[in-house]
Design a protein around this motif. Structure first.
Motif, mmCIF file in Angstrom:
data_model
loop_
_atom_site.group_PDB
_atom_site.id
_atom_site.type_symbol
_atom_site.label_atom_id
_atom_site.label_comp_id
_atom_site.label_asym_id
_atom_site.label_seq_id
_atom_site.Cartn_x
_atom_site.Cartn_y
_atom_site.Cartn_z
ATOM 1 N N ASN A 100 -34.075 -6.194 -2.128
ATOM 2 C CA ASN A 100 -32.915 -5.988 -2.995
ATOM 3 C C ASN A 100 -33.343 -5.681 -4.426
ATOM 4 O OD1 ASN A 100 -31.049 -6.415 -0.953
ATOM 5 N ND2 ASN A 100 -30.905 -8.627 -1.341
ATOM 6 N N LYS A 101 -34.409 -6.365 -4.891
ATOM 7 C CA LYS A 101 -34.904 -6.091 -6.240
ATOM 8 C C LYS A 101 -35.436 -4.665 -6.349
ATOM 9 C CE LYS A 101 -36.099 -10.810 -7.671
ATOM 10 N NZ LYS A 101 -37.205 -11.721 -8.055
ATOM 11 N N THR A 128 -32.545 -2.332 -6.399
ATOM 12 C CA THR A 128 -31.862 -2.385 -7.698
ATOM 13 C C THR A 128 -32.623 -1.585 -8.744
ATOM 14 O OG1 THR A 128 -30.952 -4.577 -7.198
ATOM 15 C CG2 THR A 128 -31.031 -3.916 -9.515
ATOM 16 N N SER A 152 -31.280 1.743 -10.598
ATOM 17 C CA SER A 152 -31.216 1.777 -12.059
ATOM 18 C C SER A 152 -31.792 3.079 -12.597
ATOM 19 C CB SER A 152 -31.980 0.591 -12.648
ATOM 20 O OG SER A 152 -31.392 -0.637 -12.258
#
Length: 424
Positions: A30-31, A34, A38
């Protein structure tokens, strides 16, 4: 007894250690997702900033380099040239991203965008401005690649939300871009382009160090026929259930071009706005669009369905355009801006639907084709609306907004005929 047996025979299934490992793995994934999103959203935001910052200053910039007062035709030509380059290169970049990977195509596009703004920052003649807009159109074709990237890393149940965020970020760029262009343009007509070049260069560095590849490149040999921007359209028309969706994208894009083409001229003609007020008004429009597309598409689709959501967007936009057509004071434009909120709620649902209508391995190609259809409309729209504005300018500049209402009215029967079903 059965539960106890399963616990004994499959200890890994219910192991706290295994659960913790899965949690850590999912958190790391998930990081990474993300971070990637971004960078993608930053690239899209900068594209919108680059498009938006030129709107408040373009009439004055063209007056400076052409030494004339009637610059409406030049605005239409420059906007159409931008779209021509998008039309030619969007499917090419989409196909290349399927074969070579999304990351290298995005990096090349970001580098080209930075170079474009440097060219425009120091262009003393019209042909150099046209060259800069051509380069900008070519590099902005990375929109199709960015959408394919989002499709790659997003589960189907999250695509509508992320496409909504995609459009919200683009709308946010229209908040920053026009305001930045208006403020800096009042100090120097070339300053906005220098700022855009710096921002794109910063995003290029961030993408280079942070953005991972989203899919395994196919490494297939690129068919030279893919370089023909009209050829991918045959693929759409061969799949008849995709034609209505593509046409709706075409119409929405064509009507959207009226703002960039006519807003600054209309604001100056009717309200005598300077660059700052033109930028603020366009920025307010972008803010309404960003808020709408970030928060409303999901609930709207659940409540109204896809067709109802699109028609609601049509109704809100047309109501706002009628008010603008008859507005006599500038505050009326700002007062009607919230009504524009409804204008963008249907687009993310349409994008999510379209992404499910083709195989995953051809998402880049399909998004490229959609971008080409949108770009084709973006060629026709500026030329059409700049011509119409030239016709109505002396008698009633606000009439330009009523022509957009007519286009929406023509599109309503088409939306009513849409049948949302997946392609075989």
């Amino acid at each position: 007894m059965t539960e106890a047996t399963n616990s004994v025979t499959n200890p890994a299934t219910n192991s706290p250690t295994n659960s913790a490992t899965n949690t850590v793995t999912n958190t790391a994934a998930n990081k990474a997702s993300t971070k990637a999103l971004s960078v993608i959203f930053a690239a899209i935001g900068l594209d919108a900033v680059g498009i938006g910052l030129i709107f408040p200053i373009l009439p004055r910039l063209l007056e400076e380099v052409t030494h004339g007062d009637n610059v409406a035709p030049y605005i239409g030509i420059m906007t159409a040239l931008y779209a021509v380059m998008q039309f030619i290169f969007a499917p090419v970049l989409g196909a290349l991203s399927d074969r070579l990977g999304r990351r290298p195509v995005l990096l090349i596009s970001l580098a080209g965008a930075a170079i474009n703004y440097l060219v425009m920052a120091f262009a003393p003649q019209l042909w150099m401005l046209l060259l800069g807009r051509a380069i900008a159109g070519l590099t902005s074709a990375n929109m199709s690649v960015a959408m394919a990237y989002i499709t790659d890393i997003s589960p189907e149940d999250q695509r509508a939300r992320r496409f909504g965020l995609f459009n919200a970020v683009f709308g946010a760029g229209f908040i920053i871009g026009p305001i930045l262009g208006g403020v800096l343009g009042d100090y120097g007509l070339r300053l906005p382009f220098i700022a855009a070049a710096i921002l794109n260069a910063a995003n290029l560095l961030m993408a280079y160090f942070v953005l991972p590849e989203s899919r395994t490149p196919s490494r297939e040999k690129l068919d030279l026929a893919a370089l023909n921007p009209l050829l991918p359209m045959r693929w759409i028309f061969a799949m008849k259930n995709l034609v209505p969706v593509t046409v709706v994208f075409f119409i929405l894009s064509m009507t959207g071009e009226v703002y960039g083409t006519c807003w600054a001229l209309w604001g100056n003609d009717v309200f005598r706005w300077n660059g700052l007020w033109i930028g603020l008004s366009l920025g307010t429009y972008g803010l309404c669009q960003a808020l709408a597309q970030a928060f409303l598409p999901g609930p709207a689709v659940k409540l109204l369905g896809e067709r109802g959501t699109i028609l609601t967007g049509f109704a809100g936009t047309c109501l706002a355009l009628v008010v603008m057509a008859f507005a006599k004071q500038g505050w009326m434009v700002f007062a009607v801006m919230p009504v524009f909120v409804m204008g963008g709620v249907g687009i993310p649902a349409l994008q999510s639907l379209a992404s499910r209508m083709v195989d995953e391995s051809r998402q880049g190609q399909f998004q490229g084709v959609l971008a080409s259809a949108v770009s084709l409309a973006s060629i026709i729209g500026p030329l059409m609306f700049s011509t119409l504005y030239f016709v109505v300018r002396s008698q009633w500049p606000g009439a330009i907004w009523l022509t957009v209402v007519v286009v929406y009215a023509i599109a309503v029967p088409l939306v009513l005929s849409l049948r949302f079903r997946s392609a075989a």
